[in-house]
Design a protein around this motif. Sequence first.
Motif, PDB file in Angstrom:
ATOM      1  N   LEU A   1       0.817  -1.214   0.000  1.00  0.00           N
ATOM      2  CA  LEU A   1       0.000   0.000   0.000  1.00  0.00           C
ATOM      3  C   LEU A   1       0.851   1.263   0.000  1.00  0.00           C
ATOM      4  O   LEU A   1       0.441   2.293  -0.561  1.00  0.00           O
ATOM      5  N   ALA A   2       2.032   1.219   0.606  1.00  0.00           N
ATOM      6  CA  ALA A   2       2.891   2.405   0.601  1.00  0.00           C
ATOM      7  C   ALA A   2       3.348   2.734  -0.815  1.00  0.00           C
ATOM      8  O   ALA A   2       3.353   3.904  -1.231  1.00  0.00           O
ATOM      9  N   GLU A   3       3.723   1.707  -1.570  1.00  0.00           N
ATOM     10  CA  GLU A   3       4.151   1.947  -2.946  1.00  0.00           C
ATOM     11  C   GLU A   3       2.987   2.435  -3.799  1.00  0.00           C
ATOM     12  O   GLU A   3       3.158   3.307  -4.666  1.00  0.00           O
ATOM     13  N   VAL A   4       1.783   1.889  -3.573  1.00  0.00           N
ATOM     14  CA  VAL A   4       0.603   2.362  -4.293  1.00  0.00           C
ATOM     15  C   VAL A   4       0.359   3.835  -3.993  1.00  0.00           C
ATOM     16  O   VAL A   4       0.077   4.647  -4.888  1.00  0.00           O
TER      17      VAL A   4
ATOM     18  N   ARG B   1       0.743  19.689  -5.933  1.00  0.00           N
ATOM     19  CA  ARG B   1       0.649  19.550  -4.480  1.00  0.00           C
ATOM     20  C   ARG B   1       1.535  18.409  -3.998  1.00  0.00           C
ATOM     21  O   ARG B   1       1.567  17.322  -4.576  1.00  0.00           O
ATOM     22  N   LEU B   2       2.261  18.658  -2.898  1.00  0.00           N
ATOM     23  CA  LEU B   2       3.077  17.634  -2.265  1.00  0.00           C
ATOM     24  C   LEU B   2       2.187  16.708  -1.425  1.00  0.00           C
ATOM     25  O   LEU B   2       1.185  17.153  -0.840  1.00  0.00           O
ATOM     26  N   VAL B   3       2.594  15.445  -1.340  1.00  0.00           N
ATOM     27  CA  VAL B   3       1.845  14.449  -0.569  1.00  0.00           C
ATOM     28  C   VAL B   3       2.822  13.778   0.386  1.00  0.00           C
ATOM     29  O   VAL B   3       3.892  13.309  -0.022  1.00  0.00           O
ATOM     30  N   HIS B   4       2.471  13.744   1.639  1.00  0.00           N
ATOM     31  CA  HIS B   4       3.289  13.121   2.687  1.00  0.00           C
ATOM     32  C   HIS B   4       2.714  11.731   2.985  1.00  0.00           C
ATOM     33  O   HIS B   4       1.563  11.597   3.391  1.00  0.00           O
ATOM     34  N   VAL B   5       3.519  10.694   2.779  1.00  0.00           N
ATOM     35  CA  VAL B   5       3.068   9.304   2.963  1.00  0.00           C
ATOM     36  C   VAL B   5       3.647   8.771   4.266  1.00  0.00           C
ATOM     37  O   VAL B   5       4.877   8.725   4.441  1.00  0.00           O
ATOM     38  N   ASP B   6       2.790   8.378   5.161  1.00  0.00           N
ATOM     39  CA  ASP B   6       3.182   7.780   6.444  1.00  0.00           C
ATOM     40  C   ASP B   6       2.612   6.356   6.467  1.00  0.00           C
ATOM     41  O   ASP B   6       1.423   6.159   6.730  1.00  0.00           O
ATOM     42  N   ALA B   7       3.455   5.367   6.165  1.00  0.00           N
ATOM     43  CA  ALA B   7       2.982   3.984   6.000  1.00  0.00           C
ATOM     44  C   ALA B   7       3.664   3.066   6.994  1.00  0.00           C
ATOM     45  O   ALA B   7       4.798   3.306   7.425  1.00  0.00           O
ATOM     46  N   ASP B   8       2.958   1.995   7.389  1.00  0.00           N
ATOM     47  CA  ASP B   8       3.513   0.999   8.306  1.00  0.00           C
ATOM     48  C   ASP B   8       3.982  -0.254   7.583  1.00  0.00           C
ATOM     49  O   ASP B   8       4.240  -1.267   8.210  1.00  0.00           O
TER      50      ASP B   8
ATOM     51  N   SER C   1      -8.573 -10.045   6.677  1.00  0.00           N
ATOM     52  CA  SER C   1      -8.184 -11.351   6.146  1.00  0.00           C
ATOM     53  C   SER C   1      -7.270 -11.236   4.932  1.00  0.00           C
ATOM     54  O   SER C   1      -6.620 -12.214   4.554  1.00  0.00           O
ATOM     55  N   ARG C   2      -7.219 -10.045   4.325  1.00  0.00           N
ATOM     56  CA  ARG C   2      -6.357  -9.841   3.158  1.00  0.00           C
ATOM     57  C   ARG C   2      -4.972  -9.341   3.539  1.00  0.00           C
ATOM     58  O   ARG C   2      -4.113  -9.208   2.664  1.00  0.00           O
ATOM     59  N   LEU C   3      -4.761  -9.046   4.805  1.00  0.00           N
ATOM     60  CA  LEU C   3      -3.448  -8.584   5.236  1.00  0.00           C
ATOM     61  C   LEU C   3      -2.441  -9.719   5.157  1.00  0.00           C
ATOM     62  O   LEU C   3      -2.691 -10.840   5.607  1.00  0.00           O
ATOM     63  N   LEU C   4      -1.262  -9.432   4.611  1.00  0.00           N
ATOM     64  CA  LEU C   4      -0.184 -10.403   4.497  1.00  0.00           C
ATOM     65  C   LEU C   4       0.956  -9.992   5.414  1.00  0.00           C
ATOM     66  O   LEU C   4       1.082  -8.817   5.784  1.00  0.00           O
ATOM     67  N   PRO C   5       1.816 -10.943   5.790  1.00  0.00           N
ATOM     68  CA  PRO C   5       2.982 -10.560   6.601  1.00  0.00           C
ATOM     69  C   PRO C   5       3.802  -9.491   5.888  1.00  0.00           C
ATOM     70  O   PRO C   5       4.048  -9.581   4.688  1.00  0.00           O
ATOM     71  N   ALA C   6       4.191  -8.478   6.619  1.00  0.00           N
ATOM     72  CA  ALA C   6       4.947  -7.377   6.017  1.00  0.00           C
ATOM     73  C   ALA C   6       6.249  -7.905   5.423  1.00  0.00           C
ATOM     74  O   ALA C   6       6.980  -8.674   6.050  1.00  0.00           O
ATOM     75  N   SER C   7       6.541  -7.488   4.185  1.00  0.00           N
ATOM     76  CA  SER C   7       7.743  -7.955   3.523  1.00  0.00           C
ATOM     77  C   SER C   7       8.942  -7.077   3.815  1.00  0.00           C
ATOM     78  O   SER C   7      10.050  -7.375   3.367  1.00  0.00           O
ATOM     79  N   ARG C   8       8.757  -6.003   4.573  1.00  0.00           N
ATOM     80  CA  ARG C   8       9.862  -5.097   4.901  1.00  0.00           C
ATOM     81  C   ARG C   8       9.489  -4.344   6.180  1.00  0.00           C
ATOM     82  O   ARG C   8       8.327  -4.330   6.579  1.00  0.00           O
ATOM     83  N   PRO C   9      10.438  -3.719   6.824  1.00  0.00           N
ATOM     84  CA  PRO C   9      10.106  -2.943   8.040  1.00  0.00           C
ATOM     85  C   PRO C   9       9.195  -1.789   7.703  1.00  0.00           C
ATOM     86  O   PRO C   9       9.107  -1.359   6.546  1.00  0.00           O
ATOM     87  N   PRO C  10       8.476  -1.253   8.687  1.00  0.00           N
ATOM     88  CA  PRO C  10       7.589  -0.110   8.429  1.00  0.00           C
ATOM     89  C   PRO C  10       8.327   1.018   7.739  1.00  0.00           C
ATOM     90  O   PRO C  10       9.436   1.387   8.110  1.00  0.00           O
ATOM     91  N   ALA C  11       7.698   1.565   6.712  1.00  0.00           N
ATOM     92  CA  ALA C  11       8.331   2.621   5.946  1.00  0.00           C
ATOM     93  C   ALA C  11       8.344   3.908   6.749  1.00  0.00           C
ATOM     94  O   ALA C  11       7.410   4.213   7.480  1.00  0.00           O
ATOM     95  N   GLN C  12       9.396   4.663   6.572  1.00  0.00           N
ATOM     96  CA  GLN C  12       9.476   5.964   7.216  1.00  0.00           C
ATOM     97  C   GLN C  12       8.650   6.960   6.419  1.00  0.00           C
ATOM     98  O   GLN C  12       8.492   6.840   5.211  1.00  0.00           O
ATOM     99  N   ALA C  13       8.108   7.933   7.092  1.00  0.00           N
ATOM    100  CA  ALA C  13       7.326   8.961   6.425  1.00  0.00           C
ATOM    101  C   ALA C  13       8.211   9.708   5.444  1.00  0.00           C
ATOM    102  O   ALA C  13       9.333  10.064   5.743  1.00  0.00           O
ATOM    103  N   ALA C  14       7.683   9.869   4.226  1.00  0.00           N
ATOM    104  CA  ALA C  14       8.461  10.546   3.190  1.00  0.00           C
ATOM    105  C   ALA C  14       7.539  11.406   2.365  1.00  0.00           C
ATOM    106  O   ALA C  14       6.378  11.075   2.171  1.00  0.00           O
ATOM    107  N   ALA C  15       8.077  12.509   1.837  1.00  0.00           N
ATOM    108  CA  ALA C  15       7.293  13.380   0.970  1.00  0.00           C
ATOM    109  C   ALA C  15       7.508  12.968  -0.475  1.00  0.00           C
ATOM    110  O   ALA C  15       8.641  12.698  -0.879  1.00  0.00           O
ATOM    111  N   ALA C  16       6.406  12.846  -1.223  1.00  0.00           N
ATOM    112  CA  ALA C  16       6.507  12.488  -2.631  1.00  0.00           C
ATOM    113  C   ALA C  16       6.796  13.747  -3.434  1.00  0.00           C
ATOM    114  O   ALA C  16       6.230  14.804  -3.197  1.00  0.00           O
ATOM    115  N   ASP C  17       7.693  13.647  -4.379  1.00  0.00           N
ATOM    116  CA  ASP C  17       7.970  14.795  -5.203  1.00  0.00           C
ATOM    117  C   ASP C  17       7.873  14.433  -6.665  1.00  0.00           C
ATOM    118  O   ASP C  17       7.579  13.322  -7.014  1.00  0.00           O
TER     119      ASP C  17
END
Length: 502
Positions: free
Chosen positions: A350-353, A367-374, A486-502
């Motif tokens: 979902l973070a990559e999406v 407009r800038l978008v700030h993504v805060d994903a787990d 039920s659709r949640l899968l084991p996380a394939s990487r550590p929680p992503a750090q908040a980043a601004a999309a540019d």
Amino acid sequence: MSLRSRFALAFAAVGAVVAVTVGALSYLAASDSVFAEVDRTLRSTTVALTRGMEKRQEQTPADPADPADPAYPVGTVGPVGPSPGGRDPGSRTPAPFTGLDLPAPEGEAAPQPVLQAVGRDGTPIRLSGPLTKLPVSDAARALAASGEAGQSDTTEIDAGGHSYRLLTTALGESRGALQVAVQVDQTRQVLAGMARQIAAVSLAVMLVAAAAGRLLAGRVTRRLARLAEVAEEVSTAGRVTHYATQPADGRDEVGRLSASFGRMLGRMVAAREAQERLVHDAAHELRTPLTSLLANATVLHRVTELSPDSRDRLLDDVRHETRELGHLVDELVELALAGAREETEEPVDLAEVARRAARRVYRRSGRLVHVDADGSVVRGRPQGLERAVGNLLENAAKFDADGDEPIEVRIRRGAVTVHDRGPGITADDTRRVFDRFYRADSARALPGSGLGLAIVHDVAEAHGGSVSAGARPGGGAAVGFTVSRSRLLPASRPPAQAAAAD
């Protein structure tokens, strides 16, 4: 032929086969058992007769070489014929032999066995019994002439109007043979009666099986016939609401089929109702830009009479309405195909999406978008999820067009929420903001078709989730959707750090 009749015939055929097979085996077993008992009795009689003759021979001092002597053992000499004294041994009438004990019907005498000796030349010598003589077959002559002691042959014959079971036993050393026969008419009658009873029982079993098969088939095919009637009604008249609201009965395969068919019809009803609402709403929404374009087209007939400033405003209005009409058509197509598009489900980050959707919004609006994903990874349709996140971001950018702060996207355990700092959403609007073509009073002056959040609702529903809308603490709105846990899968990487999309 109906399915019910086929079931009845199948049950009748199976019942008939089983009854006939069991009856035939029972008849053969009974027949073999009865005749085996008759054969044992015949052998016992033969043994008793042989022992009696040997005992008489031991007790008689007369010369055994004289065939005229009453103590002469039958079958021990060559041709049997008149003795030198003029007596015929074959005409002797020995005492009746009663060693064979056969049951007889009440009131009738037990059938007496027929006893006969056969000389080594095949000449019969009557010993006792109701018959004058028994027929001597080639097999009996062979046993009398050269058979070994105890060698026997069993057959059935017809003599004197009756059926007899005949046992021929060789005495050995060319001494001839003994024949013992007993009537089997009563045995045949008993077996024939048994055969008739077995046939009657088989027929009754077949009829009962046919009736049971028809009854069971009626219970099974009743629901199938109902399904067939409903399917025919759907194919001809399209009326499905009545059956779709009825509960299915039974937990067997037919019950499961009925339940699945009912759910399918329910979805068809819902799809038809949604289609009708979509067509009605689309017609209503298309009428406004088309009316505006028609009015502008009418004014264009007098374009030469307009001032340059009026002409520019008219052309700008035509371009704006045309853009809105094209955007509305695109949204309608997207909404109509959202449920029918066959997109393969796969693991989706979902973070990559959110980042891809943020980059697209940045290119369109700046407009800038700030993504805060787990780091949530779900099993879903990547294009649909990206479209839903993109619609949320475009909606936020539209209402917060003058904001300097980045739009925030927060992702937690499959829940995506977009925060903006716009005018916010009233309590009345939160209940209808995801309806198709609904636009709040504060949004009527803004561009848009009112379908963006409706598409978000459909995507969330397709992933087993829900949608939400409310006020953001500090001002603005928080709008988002969830994906089923039920659709949640084991996380394939550590929680992503908040980043601004540019």
